[in-house]
Scaffold this motif. Structure first.
Motif, PDB file in Angstrom:
ATOM      1  N   LEU A  51     -26.428 -41.884  14.079  1.00  0.00           N
ATOM      2  CA  LEU A  51     -25.377 -41.648  13.081  1.00  0.00           C
ATOM      3  C   LEU A  51     -24.188 -40.868  13.633  1.00  0.00           C
ATOM      4  O   LEU A  51     -23.354 -40.377  12.870  1.00  0.00           O
ATOM      5  N   ASP A  52     -24.105 -40.749  14.952  1.00  0.00           N
ATOM      6  CA  ASP A  52     -22.958 -40.072  15.581  1.00  0.00           C
ATOM      7  C   ASP A  52     -22.774 -38.650  15.084  1.00  0.00           C
ATOM      8  O   ASP A  52     -21.644 -38.190  14.832  1.00  0.00           O
ATOM      9  N   ALA A  53     -23.863 -37.918  14.943  1.00  0.00           N
ATOM     10  CA  ALA A  53     -23.762 -36.519  14.535  1.00  0.00           C
ATOM     11  C   ALA A  53     -23.049 -35.700  15.599  1.00  0.00           C
ATOM     12  O   ALA A  53     -23.057 -36.043  16.786  1.00  0.00           O
ATOM     13  N   GLU A  54     -22.432 -34.623  15.158  1.00  0.00           N
ATOM     14  CA  GLU A  54     -21.820 -33.658  16.068  1.00  0.00           C
ATOM     15  C   GLU A  54     -22.460 -32.305  15.836  1.00  0.00           C
ATOM     16  O   GLU A  54     -22.632 -31.867  14.696  1.00  0.00           O
ATOM     17  N   MET A  55     -22.812 -31.654  16.936  1.00  0.00           N
ATOM     18  CA  MET A  55     -23.444 -30.345  16.859  1.00  0.00           C
ATOM     19  C   MET A  55     -22.377 -29.266  17.057  1.00  0.00           C
ATOM     20  O   MET A  55     -21.656 -29.288  18.066  1.00  0.00           O
ATOM     21  N   VAL A  56     -22.286 -28.354  16.123  1.00  0.00           N
ATOM     22  CA  VAL A  56     -21.306 -27.276  16.214  1.00  0.00           C
ATOM     23  C   VAL A  56     -21.998 -26.062  16.829  1.00  0.00           C
ATOM     24  O   VAL A  56     -22.949 -25.510  16.261  1.00  0.00           O
ATOM     25  N   VAL A  57     -21.524 -25.675  17.996  1.00  0.00           N
ATOM     26  CA  VAL A  57     -22.138 -24.609  18.782  1.00  0.00           C
ATOM     27  C   VAL A  57     -21.186 -23.417  18.805  1.00  0.00           C
ATOM     28  O   VAL A  57     -19.990 -23.568  19.099  1.00  0.00           O
ATOM     29  N   ALA A  58     -21.713 -22.245  18.486  1.00  0.00           N
ATOM     30  CA  ALA A  58     -20.892 -21.033  18.443  1.00  0.00           C
ATOM     31  C   ALA A  58     -21.186 -20.148  19.645  1.00  0.00           C
ATOM     32  O   ALA A  58     -22.320 -20.064  20.121  1.00  0.00           O
ATOM     33  N   SER A  59     -20.144 -19.477  20.130  1.00  0.00           N
ATOM     34  CA  SER A  59     -20.269 -18.477  21.186  1.00  0.00           C
ATOM     35  C   SER A  59     -19.276 -17.363  20.889  1.00  0.00           C
ATOM     36  O   SER A  59     -18.518 -17.423  19.910  1.00  0.00           O
ATOM     37  N   ALA A  60     -19.259 -16.358  21.740  1.00  0.00           N
ATOM     38  CA  ALA A  60     -18.313 -15.259  21.555  1.00  0.00           C
ATOM     39  C   ALA A  60     -16.869 -15.736  21.669  1.00  0.00           C
ATOM     40  O   ALA A  60     -15.949 -15.075  21.170  1.00  0.00           O
ATOM     41  N   ASP A  61     -16.656 -16.880  22.295  1.00  0.00           N
ATOM     42  CA  ASP A  61     -15.311 -17.427  22.478  1.00  0.00           C
ATOM     43  C   ASP A  61     -14.874 -18.346  21.355  1.00  0.00           C
ATOM     44  O   ASP A  61     -13.758 -18.862  21.373  1.00  0.00           O
ATOM     45  N   GLY A  62     -15.754 -18.585  20.381  1.00  0.00           N
ATOM     46  CA  GLY A  62     -15.408 -19.477  19.281  1.00  0.00           C
ATOM     47  C   GLY A  62     -16.436 -20.572  19.099  1.00  0.00           C
ATOM     48  O   GLY A  62     -17.584 -20.443  19.531  1.00  0.00           O
ATOM     49  N   ARG A  63     -16.022 -21.665  18.473  1.00  0.00           N
ATOM     50  CA  ARG A  63     -16.932 -22.765  18.191  1.00  0.00           C
ATOM     51  C   ARG A  63     -16.427 -24.060  18.824  1.00  0.00           C
ATOM     52  O   ARG A  63     -15.230 -24.279  18.957  1.00  0.00           O
ATOM     53  N   ARG A  64     -17.383 -24.904  19.181  1.00  0.00           N
ATOM     54  CA  ARG A  64     -17.049 -26.204  19.752  1.00  0.00           C
ATOM     55  C   ARG A  64     -18.006 -27.249  19.182  1.00  0.00           C
ATOM     56  O   ARG A  64     -19.130 -26.934  18.814  1.00  0.00           O
ATOM     57  N   SER A  65     -17.524 -28.492  19.095  1.00  0.00           N
ATOM     58  CA  SER A  65     -18.342 -29.590  18.597  1.00  0.00           C
ATOM     59  C   SER A  65     -18.769 -30.471  19.757  1.00  0.00           C
ATOM     60  O   SER A  65     -17.940 -30.859  20.585  1.00  0.00           O
ATOM     61  N   VAL A  66     -20.049 -30.782  19.797  1.00  0.00           N
ATOM     62  CA  VAL A  66     -20.600 -31.598  20.873  1.00  0.00           C
ATOM     63  C   VAL A  66     -21.196 -32.863  20.260  1.00  0.00           C
ATOM     64  O   VAL A  66     -22.126 -32.774  19.442  1.00  0.00           O
ATOM     65  N   PRO A  67     -20.705 -34.053  20.617  1.00  0.00           N
ATOM     66  CA  PRO A  67     -21.299 -35.288  20.098  1.00  0.00           C
ATOM     67  C   PRO A  67     -22.763 -35.400  20.505  1.00  0.00           C
ATOM     68  O   PRO A  67     -23.158 -34.942  21.582  1.00  0.00           O
ATOM     69  N   ALA A  68     -23.558 -36.018  19.644  1.00  0.00           N
ATOM     70  CA  ALA A  68     -24.989 -36.158  19.935  1.00  0.00           C
ATOM     71  C   ALA A  68     -25.225 -36.847  21.273  1.00  0.00           C
ATOM     72  O   ALA A  68     -26.167 -36.506  21.992  1.00  0.00           O
ATOM     73  N   ALA A  69     -24.364 -37.795  21.625  1.00  0.00           N
ATOM     74  CA  ALA A  69     -24.544 -38.525  22.886  1.00  0.00           C
ATOM     75  C   ALA A  69     -24.406 -37.616  24.104  1.00  0.00           C
ATOM     76  O   ALA A  69     -24.916 -37.941  25.187  1.00  0.00           O
ATOM     77  N   GLU A  70     -23.731 -36.474  23.946  1.00  0.00           N
ATOM     78  CA  GLU A  70     -23.569 -35.525  25.045  1.00  0.00           C
ATOM     79  C   GLU A  70     -24.456 -34.293  24.879  1.00  0.00           C
ATOM     80  O   GLU A  70     -24.671 -33.551  25.839  1.00  0.00           O
ATOM     81  N   PHE A  71     -24.944 -34.096  23.672  1.00  0.00           N
ATOM     82  CA  PHE A  71     -25.702 -32.878  23.370  1.00  0.00           C
ATOM     83  C   PHE A  71     -27.080 -32.888  24.015  1.00  0.00           C
ATOM     84  O   PHE A  71     -27.518 -31.907  24.607  1.00  0.00           O
ATOM     85  N   PHE A  72     -27.802 -34.013  23.895  1.00  0.00           N
ATOM     86  CA  PHE A  72     -29.145 -34.112  24.453  1.00  0.00           C
ATOM     87  C   PHE A  72     -29.045 -34.499  25.917  1.00  0.00           C
ATOM     88  O   PHE A  72     -28.536 -35.568  26.254  1.00  0.00           O
ATOM     89  N   GLN A  73     -29.530 -33.632  26.797  1.00  0.00           N
ATOM     90  CA  GLN A  73     -29.301 -33.811  28.227  1.00  0.00           C
ATOM     91  C   GLN A  73     -30.556 -34.145  29.024  1.00  0.00           C
ATOM     92  O   GLN A  73     -30.482 -34.835  30.039  1.00  0.00           O
ATOM     93  N   ASP A  74     -31.716 -33.648  28.614  1.00  0.00           N
ATOM     94  CA  ASP A  74     -32.961 -33.902  29.344  1.00  0.00           C
ATOM     95  C   ASP A  74     -34.107 -33.421  28.457  1.00  0.00           C
ATOM     96  O   ASP A  74     -33.893 -32.991  27.324  1.00  0.00           O
ATOM     97  N   TYR A  75     -35.319 -33.465  28.982  1.00  0.00           N
ATOM     98  CA  TYR A  75     -36.453 -32.949  28.231  1.00  0.00           C
ATOM     99  C   TYR A  75     -36.188 -31.494  27.804  1.00  0.00           C
ATOM    100  O   TYR A  75     -35.920 -30.628  28.647  1.00  0.00           O
ATOM    101  N   PHE A  76     -36.213 -31.240  26.514  1.00  0.00           N
ATOM    102  CA  PHE A  76     -36.056 -29.883  25.967  1.00  0.00           C
ATOM    103  C   PHE A  76     -34.787 -29.197  26.489  1.00  0.00           C
ATOM    104  O   PHE A  76     -34.726 -27.974  26.568  1.00  0.00           O
TER     105      PHE A  76
END
Length: 284
Positions: A132-157
């Motif tokens: 469904l082309d979800a985007e994961m919103v990841v927060a850090s001390a520098d702000g927030r960024r959106s990562v598409p699901a296709a780029e978010f999952f990189q390897d086992y765990f």
């Protein structure tokens, strides 16, 4: 077994949680629902110096609309997700997949964002998020960024989340009116998926106009079955045409053999389950 000693904090805001993670770095673990982390701690497969409990951060909980998207807070439980009317209307594939997660006890404690961040390739929420082309919103001390699901999952765990970052919400485009189905095969009730198939189908004029298919546990990450998708478009959703398209299900996959199944069996399951999922999602 008893976990090794660790420090514990329960911040009430995302900023406080990020501060705690920033101070501890690689020596910290994040506690969401705890369904995956607690067994790991008890077996001493992880030995963090600090556990950051996200349970008191209200802003990471709940489901809302934001224009053409749904926003699911990372700390929203599976139970809340599967019962939510917005999810049922606009992203029914998420509803159907979440219903298959473990058992009622786990679904009441486990969180949608926690399962996504854990990135177990046998987990039932990853493939639907990818389809469904979800985007994961990841927060850090520098702000927030959106990562598409296709780029978010990189390897086992392994995901795109850094050691001093948090997954705070998942944004899912609205797929209103699409048919959906999640087909899962496991040897015993409430077990992890041996193979799973997430299918979302749009039928127009008696033919499949668009198809989005993703596979569970056919590689180190969820995998889009693009060969199946392309073969389905323009076809009438008959059992013959769907079975023919499903033969492409294993293209680009890399299943592993384990105590549950060998590679050939998983590939067979992927084809069979893809056919079943597409037929069900097409409403045939």
């Amino acid at each position: 077994m008893i976990p090794a000693a660790f420090d514990y904090v329960a911040p009430s805001t995302v900023e406080e949680a990020l501060s705690a993670l920033g101070q501890a770095g690689d020596d910290a673990k994040v506690l969401a629902g705890g369904q995956s982390l607690m067994p790991v701690l008890r077996m001493r497969l992880a030995d963090p110096q600090l556990v950051v409990d996200l349970g008191k951060i209200g802003e990471m909980n709940g489901i809302r609309e934001d224009g053409d998207s749904l926003v699911i807070g990372a700390m929203t439980t599976h139970h809340e997700v599967m019962r939510d009317r917005l999810v049922q209307e606009h992203a029914s594939l998420i509803t159907l997949a979440t219903r298959t997660v473990a058992d009622p006890q786990v679904r009441h404690r486990g969180t949608f964002g926690g399962s996504i961040a854990h990135a177990d390739p046998a987990g039932d929420t990853l493939a639907p998020a990818l389809a469904l082309d979800a985007e994961m919103v990841v927060a850090s001390a520098d702000g927030r960024r959106s990562v598409p699901a296709a780029e978010f999952f990189q390897d086992y765990f392994t995901t795109a989340i850094g050691p001093e970052e948090l997954l705070v919400e998942v944004r899912i485009p609205k797929w209103t009116g699409w048919g959906a189905h999640y087909e899962k095969f496991n040897r015993v009730a409430q077990a992890w998926s041996m193979v799973g198939v997430a299918a979302a189908i749009r039928v127009s004029g008696g033919a499949i106009a668009e198809a989005r298919i993703a596979l569970t546990n056919m590689g180190p990450t969820p995998i889009r079955a693009t060969g199946v998708e392309q073969a389905l478009v323009g076809q009438s959703p008959t059992s013959e045409s769907v079975r023919s398209a499903a033969r492409h299900a294993t293209e680009g996959t890399s299943p592993t053999a384990d105590a549950s199944a060998d590679v050939d069996y998983r590939e067979h399951l992927a084809e069979v389950l893809t056919g079943r999922a597409v037929i069900a999602a097409s409403g045939v």
